[in-house]
Design a protein around this motif. Sequence first.
Motif, mmCIF file in Angstrom:
data_model
loop_
_atom_site.group_PDB
_atom_site.id
_atom_site.type_symbol
_atom_site.label_atom_id
_atom_site.label_comp_id
_atom_site.label_asym_id
_atom_site.label_seq_id
_atom_site.Cartn_x
_atom_site.Cartn_y
_atom_site.Cartn_z
ATOM 1 N N ALA A 106 0.825 -1.205 0.000
ATOM 2 C CA ALA A 106 0.000 0.000 0.000
ATOM 3 C C ALA A 106 0.862 1.260 0.000
ATOM 4 N N ASP A 107 2.030 1.211 0.647
ATOM 5 C CA ASP A 107 2.877 2.390 0.807
ATOM 6 C C ASP A 107 4.009 2.483 -0.210
ATOM 7 N N SER A 108 4.123 1.499 -1.076
ATOM 8 C CA SER A 108 5.194 1.522 -2.072
ATOM 9 C C SER A 108 4.609 1.781 -3.455
ATOM 10 N N SER A 109 5.482 2.076 -4.394
ATOM 11 C CA SER A 109 5.040 2.296 -5.769
ATOM 12 C C SER A 109 4.949 0.959 -6.497
ATOM 13 N N GLY A 110 4.539 1.008 -7.762
ATOM 14 C CA GLY A 110 4.439 -0.204 -8.560
ATOM 15 C C GLY A 110 5.770 -0.895 -8.776
ATOM 16 N N ALA A 111 6.864 -0.224 -8.430
ATOM 17 C CA ALA A 111 8.182 -0.850 -8.567
ATOM 18 C C ALA A 111 8.360 -1.996 -7.582
ATOM 19 N N THR A 112 7.661 -1.936 -6.453
ATOM 20 C CA THR A 112 7.706 -3.015 -5.464
ATOM 21 C C THR A 112 6.601 -4.002 -5.786
ATOM 22 N N CYS A 113 6.975 -5.144 -6.311
ATOM 23 C CA CYS A 113 5.995 -6.149 -6.728
ATOM 24 C C CYS A 113 5.812 -7.258 -5.716
ATOM 25 N N VAL A 114 6.741 -7.395 -4.760
ATOM 26 C CA VAL A 114 6.693 -8.504 -3.808
ATOM 27 C C VAL A 114 6.912 -7.998 -2.389
ATOM 28 N N ALA A 115 6.021 -8.400 -1.490
ATOM 29 C CA ALA A 115 6.190 -8.164 -0.059
ATOM 30 C C ALA A 115 6.232 -9.529 0.613
ATOM 31 N N GLY A 116 7.387 -9.915 1.111
ATOM 32 C CA GLY A 116 7.540 -11.220 1.749
ATOM 33 C C GLY A 116 7.420 -11.121 3.261
ATOM 34 N N ILE A 117 6.862 -12.153 3.876
ATOM 35 C CA ILE A 117 6.796 -12.229 5.332
ATOM 36 C C ILE A 117 7.027 -13.682 5.737
ATOM 37 N N VAL A 118 7.959 -13.903 6.660
ATOM 38 C CA VAL A 118 8.339 -15.260 7.039
ATOM 39 C C VAL A 118 8.145 -15.449 8.532
ATOM 40 N N SER A 119 7.897 -16.675 8.925
ATOM 41 C CA SER A 119 7.637 -16.980 10.328
ATOM 42 C C SER A 119 8.910 -16.858 11.155
ATOM 43 N N GLU A 120 8.703 -16.769 12.462
ATOM 44 C CA GLU A 120 9.837 -16.686 13.381
ATOM 45 C C GLU A 120 10.718 -17.929 13.274
ATOM 46 N N GLN A 121 10.115 -19.103 13.108
ATOM 47 C CA GLN A 121 10.899 -20.329 13.014
ATOM 48 C C GLN A 121 11.768 -20.343 11.763
ATOM 49 N N VAL A 122 11.190 -19.939 10.632
ATOM 50 C CA VAL A 122 11.967 -19.915 9.399
ATOM 51 C C VAL A 122 13.096 -18.898 9.509
ATOM 52 N N TYR A 123 12.806 -17.742 10.086
ATOM 53 C CA TYR A 123 13.849 -16.727 10.251
ATOM 54 C C TYR A 123 14.986 -17.266 11.105
ATOM 55 N N ARG A 124 14.647 -17.928 12.192
ATOM 56 C CA ARG A 124 15.665 -18.458 13.114
ATOM 57 C C ARG A 124 16.454 -19.605 12.479
ATOM 58 N N ASP A 125 15.720 -20.578 11.879
ATOM 59 C CA ASP A 125 16.373 -21.790 11.384
ATOM 60 C C ASP A 125 17.079 -21.607 10.050
ATOM 61 N N SER A 171 20.190 -19.411 4.156
ATOM 62 C CA SER A 171 19.681 -18.663 2.998
ATOM 63 C C SER A 171 20.737 -17.754 2.383
ATOM 64 N N GLY A 172 21.892 -17.647 3.034
ATOM 65 C CA GLY A 172 22.974 -16.830 2.492
ATOM 66 C C GLY A 172 22.651 -15.350 2.457
ATOM 67 N N GLU A 173 21.752 -14.895 3.355
ATOM 68 C CA GLU A 173 21.354 -13.497 3.368
ATOM 69 C C GLU A 173 21.791 -12.820 4.661
ATOM 70 N N ASP A 174 21.920 -11.494 4.600
ATOM 71 C CA ASP A 174 22.181 -10.712 5.795
ATOM 72 C C ASP A 174 20.876 -10.614 6.583
ATOM 73 N N PRO A 175 20.856 -11.034 7.851
ATOM 74 C CA PRO A 175 19.633 -10.926 8.651
ATOM 75 C C PRO A 175 19.085 -9.504 8.726
ATOM 76 N N GLY A 176 19.967 -8.505 8.478
ATOM 77 C CA GLY A 176 19.534 -7.114 8.498
ATOM 78 C C GLY A 176 18.551 -6.765 7.396
ATOM 79 N N LEU A 177 18.371 -7.672 6.428
ATOM 80 C CA LEU A 177 17.393 -7.446 5.363
ATOM 81 C C LEU A 177 15.969 -7.731 5.836
ATOM 82 N N TYR A 178 15.835 -8.302 7.037
ATOM 83 C CA TYR A 178 14.536 -8.676 7.576
ATOM 84 C C TYR A 178 14.156 -7.740 8.723
ATOM 85 N N VAL A 179 12.880 -7.417 8.811
ATOM 86 C CA VAL A 179 12.373 -6.519 9.852
ATOM 87 C C VAL A 179 11.300 -7.242 10.665
ATOM 88 N N GLU A 180 11.486 -7.285 11.972
ATOM 89 C CA GLU A 180 10.540 -7.981 12.841
ATOM 90 C C GLU A 180 9.222 -7.211 12.965
#
Length: 295
Positions: free
Chosen positions: A150-169, A176-185
């Motif tokens: 709702a708050d982004s432009s059409g350039a943002t096509c995907v909003a992902g949300i993952v469970s606490e277990q997936v984030y932790r595990d 996942s080879g990603e920086d945890p800083g890319l995720y917001v609780e």
Amino acid sequence: MAPKFESAELPPYRAIMVVDMKNFSGEKGRDHARITESIPMILRNAFHRCGCAQLWSESRFHGTTGDGYFAGFDTRWTPFLLNPVLSALQDELEYQNRVHGGESAMRMRVSLTAGPVTDSGENWMSDGSGDTRIEAHRMIDSDDARAVLADSSGATCVAGIVSEQVYRDVVLSGYSGEDPGLYVEVGVKVKTFEGKAYLRVPKPSGDILRRGLTRHADAVEAADGAPSATAKDERSRAAPTYVGVETAQGSVGTVVTGEGNTVNSGGGNQFNGVGITGTGPTVLGTNRGPASSEE
């Protein structure tokens, strides 16, 4: 049905991915069937785009939700559903919108969790049943997940949300080879479900670049443009109260005066606990009511 307090076999653990198309109800009814059929095609293309074609073909079960889709995978593939599939879905939707875009761009919310769910191995209608599946659907319907698109432009096509277990595990453990800083609780509270989750947006744009991925609940709107239940509750509690006011004009909430005050209500109601004499502060335009009076 087994007795309530009798043990039962635990179903296998599966990764559950659920996607939901933004503003599906806002599309013309004649286009609903076409959009519903296009969603699994877009997902398949995204998996192929990032070299995960085999992963898509090996999904344990899958099916449509009308305005979205769900699929279950062996949990060992969970890291790939985050990276690179999530970004590949962003790229695929950008491509589809550029080539086939009409009046509105296709944009999706995506939730990912893992846990015990039924799995016959034959893609039965009941496959994927369990609390894990419910969690995936509640996360995708959360205010914060909706607010991203709702708050982004059409350039943002995907909003992902993952469970606490997936984030932790998967994320914190480095799979996942990603920086945890890319995720917001964020907190998720939808119907009877309440828990913690993490937002992941491959390509931020618009207001979320200025304020971040979360905002106050009273600004969140549902996909159909109506304020969320949380927003309504927040606004109902936000009615102004004025104590010891010198002058107030317009629509106000509650005015509490001390002794020796003059109240000109205009079209408002007065509630005076003691006799009022003399002069004092003036309050104009309080709540709705009959003709003005002065004491």
